[in-house]
Motif scaffolding. Structure first.
Motif, PDB file in Angstrom:
ATOM      1  N   LYS A  47       0.965  -1.216  -0.142  1.00  0.00           N
ATOM      2  CA  LYS A  47       0.071  -0.010  -0.171  1.00  0.00           C
ATOM      3  C   LYS A  47       0.850   1.111   0.147  1.00  0.00           C
ATOM      4  O   LYS A  47       0.484   2.230  -0.566  1.00  0.00           O
ATOM      5  CB  LYS A  47      -1.170  -0.244   1.054  1.00  0.00           C
ATOM      6  CG  LYS A  47      -2.001  -0.838   1.062  1.00  0.00           C
ATOM      7  CD  LYS A  47      -3.151  -1.054   2.165  1.00  0.00           C
ATOM      8  CE  LYS A  47      -4.092  -1.961   2.145  1.00  0.00           C
ATOM      9  NZ  LYS A  47      -4.899  -2.089   3.236  1.00  0.00           N
ATOM     10  N   SER A  88      -5.004  -9.412  -2.613  1.00  0.00           N
ATOM     11  CA  SER A  88      -6.320  -9.233  -1.803  1.00  0.00           C
ATOM     12  C   SER A  88      -7.032 -10.708  -1.903  1.00  0.00           C
ATOM     13  O   SER A  88      -7.781 -10.728  -0.987  1.00  0.00           O
ATOM     14  CB  SER A  88      -7.172  -8.219  -3.318  1.00  0.00           C
ATOM     15  OG  SER A  88      -7.557  -8.874  -4.499  1.00  0.00           O
ATOM     16  N   ASP A  93      -8.701  -8.224   1.519  1.00  0.00           N
ATOM     17  CA  ASP A  93      -8.518  -6.687   1.394  1.00  0.00           C
ATOM     18  C   ASP A  93      -9.144  -6.393   0.127  1.00  0.00           C
ATOM     19  O   ASP A  93      -8.581  -6.271  -0.951  1.00  0.00           O
ATOM     20  CB  ASP A  93      -7.064  -6.473   1.572  1.00  0.00           C
ATOM     21  CG  ASP A  93      -6.870  -4.887   1.953  1.00  0.00           C
ATOM     22  OD1 ASP A  93      -7.650  -4.089   1.274  1.00  0.00           O
ATOM     23  OD2 ASP A  93      -6.071  -4.493   2.828  1.00  0.00           O
ATOM     24  N   GLU A  95      -9.563  -3.026  -0.637  1.00  0.00           N
ATOM     25  CA  GLU A  95      -8.770  -1.811  -1.028  1.00  0.00           C
ATOM     26  C   GLU A  95      -7.675  -2.366  -2.041  1.00  0.00           C
ATOM     27  O   GLU A  95      -7.648  -1.668  -3.085  1.00  0.00           O
ATOM     28  CB  GLU A  95      -8.169  -1.228   0.095  1.00  0.00           C
ATOM     29  CG  GLU A  95      -7.491   0.149  -0.373  1.00  0.00           C
ATOM     30  CD  GLU A  95      -6.695   0.887   0.975  1.00  0.00           C
ATOM     31  OE1 GLU A  95      -5.872   1.709   0.347  1.00  0.00           O
ATOM     32  OE2 GLU A  95      -6.596   0.405   1.933  1.00  0.00           O
ATOM     33  N   GLN A  98      -9.344  -3.237  -5.299  1.00  0.00           N
ATOM     34  CA  GLN A  98      -9.704  -2.147  -5.996  1.00  0.00           C
ATOM     35  C   GLN A  98      -8.679  -1.374  -6.897  1.00  0.00           C
ATOM     36  O   GLN A  98      -8.756  -0.840  -7.881  1.00  0.00           O
ATOM     37  CB  GLN A  98     -10.617  -1.236  -5.233  1.00  0.00           C
ATOM     38  CG  GLN A  98     -11.465  -0.228  -6.197  1.00  0.00           C
ATOM     39  CD  GLN A  98     -12.376  -0.854  -6.984  1.00  0.00           C
ATOM     40  OE1 GLN A  98     -13.086  -1.491  -6.884  1.00  0.00           O
ATOM     41  NE2 GLN A  98     -12.172  -0.357  -8.443  1.00  0.00           N
ATOM     42  N   LEU A  99      -7.446  -1.423  -6.029  1.00  0.00           N
ATOM     43  CA  LEU A  99      -6.239  -0.787  -6.789  1.00  0.00           C
ATOM     44  C   LEU A  99      -5.744  -1.475  -7.891  1.00  0.00           C
ATOM     45  O   LEU A  99      -5.497  -0.954  -8.832  1.00  0.00           O
ATOM     46  CB  LEU A  99      -5.153  -0.687  -5.411  1.00  0.00           C
ATOM     47  CG  LEU A  99      -5.253   0.399  -4.416  1.00  0.00           C
ATOM     48  CD1 LEU A  99      -4.227   0.126  -3.162  1.00  0.00           C
ATOM     49  CD2 LEU A  99      -5.151   1.885  -5.145  1.00  0.00           C
ATOM     50  N   ASP A 102      -8.217  -0.952 -10.601  1.00  0.00           N
ATOM     51  CA  ASP A 102      -8.257   0.378 -11.167  1.00  0.00           C
ATOM     52  C   ASP A 102      -6.895   0.425 -12.162  1.00  0.00           C
ATOM     53  O   ASP A 102      -6.891   1.433 -13.206  1.00  0.00           O
ATOM     54  CB  ASP A 102      -8.098   1.412 -10.373  1.00  0.00           C
ATOM     55  CG  ASP A 102      -9.225   1.375  -9.410  1.00  0.00           C
ATOM     56  OD1 ASP A 102     -10.502   1.207  -9.768  1.00  0.00           O
ATOM     57  OD2 ASP A 102      -9.249   2.200  -8.275  1.00  0.00           O
TER      58      ASP A 102
END
Length: 413
Positions: A47, A88, A93, A95, A98-99, A102
Motif C-alpha cells: 500500500k 487481495s 482486502d 482496497e 480495487q487498486l 483500477d
C-alpha cells in the motif's frame, strides 16, 4: 489420486502448533500464522508502493532511494496489478482488489501490442487474475483473447517458436523467459475452444526443449534461429555472465515453464524436463545454503578484472521466488522421495525469502516486498534492487501454500 489425498498434519515451526487439513500428499511444516503474517505484512507494505505510484504508471524498481516507474508497454507492467490482486485474494482486502482493478484500465491497450512476446506477463498476470478472481468475463475475457491473438502473431511455423525480440544483433531470437507466456495461450485455448493457442504453446515448448538445454539440463538464455530455415544460428546470453553460463533466473523460468506445461498437457516429457531442471538447480555446488541463488550459477568463473567481478556474488531473490512457487507445484507431480525433496526445498525457500535480508521491513524498500534481486548485471541494469516480478512470484508461492493450509487445491482455475 495424487492431488486428492487428504493429509492430517501438525505444523511445527514453533509458533502455534496449528493443526490443519491439506489437499496435498506432503506434510506441511510452515505454520499458518507464519504464512498469514507474511501476507498481511506484504499487503501493508505494498500500500506504500501504491501511494507512491502515479495513476498511469507502473512500479519498476527502487534504486538509490528513488522510485522508477514505467509505462504500460514495459514488459513488467502486469506484475504490479497482479500482485495487488493476489494479495487481495489472500487477505480479503477489498482496497487492494480495487487498486489492482483500477490499474488495469491503463494496461488495456497492450492487448493490441504485437511488438513484444511478454504479453503473458503483461496481460495474463493482470487481466488473467482479474478474470479468475472476479468472474467478470464480459470485462476481461475480450482483452485476453485479443492479447492471445497478438502473442500468436509472433509465432513462426518455420522455427516453431514465438519470436522474443525485434531488436538486437539476432535474426530470430527466442529466450528461455518465453516459456512463461505459454500458460496464457493454454488458458485462452480452454476459454475460447480455439486449439490454435494450445498448439502454438506446445510447439514452442517442444522446440525449446530440443534446442535450449545443455547435457546437464541447464538452459541457454538466447537461441538465435534462422527465420528462413529454422536452423539454430547461435546459443547466447544477454543477462548471464557468459554464453555458456547458467543465468539463475533463466533456470527458474525453465523450471516453472515446464512444470506448468505438464499441468496443462499431462505430457510426461515436460514433467521429466522440469524434474531434470530441478535436479540441476538444487544440486548445484554454487547454490547457497539458504537456496536463494546467486544471479548466475557460474559466477565463480568470472575473471578478476571483469566489470562484473565485484558484484559477482549478488543474490537474485526473483529467481528464488520463481523456484519456490514452481517447486511447490512440481512436488505434487513427483513421486516418493523426489517429490518430498522438492516440497521441503520450496518450504525452505519460502521461509528464507520471508525473512531478512530478503523480506523488507515496513516502510523501507520503496514499498516493494522483497529486496536483493538482479535484473541484468552485464549491462548494469537493475542490480541489487527490488523488482516487481520478485514480489509477484513470492506472493503467488505464499498464496499456493495458504491454499494447501486451507485444504484447497494449490492451483486455482
Amino acid at each position: 489420486m495424487r492431488n486428492m489425498l487428504i493429509v492430517f498434519t501438525c505444523y511445527v515451526l514453533g509458533l502455534s502448533g496449528t493443526v490443519a487439513f491439506a489437499q496435498t500428499k506432503h506434510a506441511l511444516h510452515l505454520d499458518q500464522s507464519f504464512i498469514e503474517d507474511r501476507l498481511q505484512q506484504s499487503a501493508k507494505q505494498i500500500k506504500l508502493l501504491a501511494a507512491a505510484t502515479p495513476a498511469d504508471k507502473f512500479p519498476q524498481n527502487f534504486e538509490q532511494g528513488k522510485h522508477k516507474f514505467s509505462n504500460s508497454s514495459w514488459w513488467c507492467s502486469g506484475f504490479y496489478p497482479g500482485t495487488l490482486l493476489l494479495l487481495s485474494e489472500a487477505t480479503g482486502d477489498a482496497e487492494l482488489k480495487q487498486l489492482g482493478l483500477d490499474k488495469l484500465k491503463h494496461l488495456e491497450k497492450e492487448q493490441y501490442n504485437k511488438r513484444t512476446h511478454d504479453l503473458g506477463f503483461m496481460l495474463f498476470c493482470s487481466f488473467g487474475n482479474a478474470l479468475r478472481i472476479t468472474g467478470d468475463s464480459a470485462s476481461y475475457k475480450p482483452i485476453l483473447v485479443n492479447g492471445a491473438e497478438s502473442l500468436a502473431s509472433r509465432y513462426s511455423p518455420v522455427t516453431k517458436t514465438i519470436r522474443s525480440w525485434d531488436h538486437g544483433k539476432w535474426k530470430y531470437p527466442v529466450i528461455i523467459d518465453n516459456m512463461m507466456n505459454l500458460e496464457f495461450l493454454e488458458e485462452m485455448s480452454k476459454q475460447t475452444g480455439n486449439r490454435k493457442y494450445a498448439d502454438i504453446a506446445r510447439s514452442h515448448a517442444n522446440t525449446t526443449l530440443k534446442h535450449h538445454f545443455r547435457k546437464d539440463y541447464s538452459s541457454y538464455h538466447v537461441i538465435d534461429y534462422d527465420p528462413e530455415t529454422g536452423a539454430v544460428l547461435g546459443r547466447k546470453t544477454h543477462q548471464g555472465t557468459a554464453d555458456e553460463s547458467a543465468w539463475a533466473r533463466g533456470q527458474a523460468w525453465a523450471l516453472y515453464g515446464y512444470t506448468m506445461m505438464y499441468r496443462e498437457t499431462k505430457d510426461k516429457a515436460y514433467l521429466k524436463q522440469a524434474q531434470r531442471i530441478a535436479q540441476y538447480i538444487l544440486h548445484h555446488p554454487n547454490l547457497p545454503s539458504d537456496l536463494v541463488p546467486v544471479w548466475d550459477f557460474d559466477y565463480d568463473k568470472i575473471p578478476e578484472g571483469s566489470k562484473m567481478y565485484g558484484k559477482r556474488t549478488l543474490r537474485d531473490a526473483s529467481a528464488g521466488a520463481l523456484m519456490a512457487s514452481a517447486l511447490l507445484e512440481l512436488a505434487d507431480y513427483s513421486r516418493g522421495k523426489q517429490g518430498e525433496f522438492y516440497f521441503r526445498q520450496a518450504e525452505t525457500l519460502l521461509k528464507n525469502l520471508s525473512s531478512a535480508p530478503y523480506f523488507a521491513s515496513y516502510g523501507s524498500n520503496g514499498g516493494f516486498i522483497l529486496q536483493h534481486s538482479v535484473g541484468a548485471l552485464p549491462i548494469n541494469s537493475e542490480v541489487d534492487v527490488p523488482l516487481s516480478y520478485a514480489d509477484y512470484y513470492y506472493i503467488e508461492a505464499l498464496l499456493r501454500y495458504q491454499r494447501l493450509l486451507a485444504g484447497k487445491k494449490m492451483i486455482q482455475s
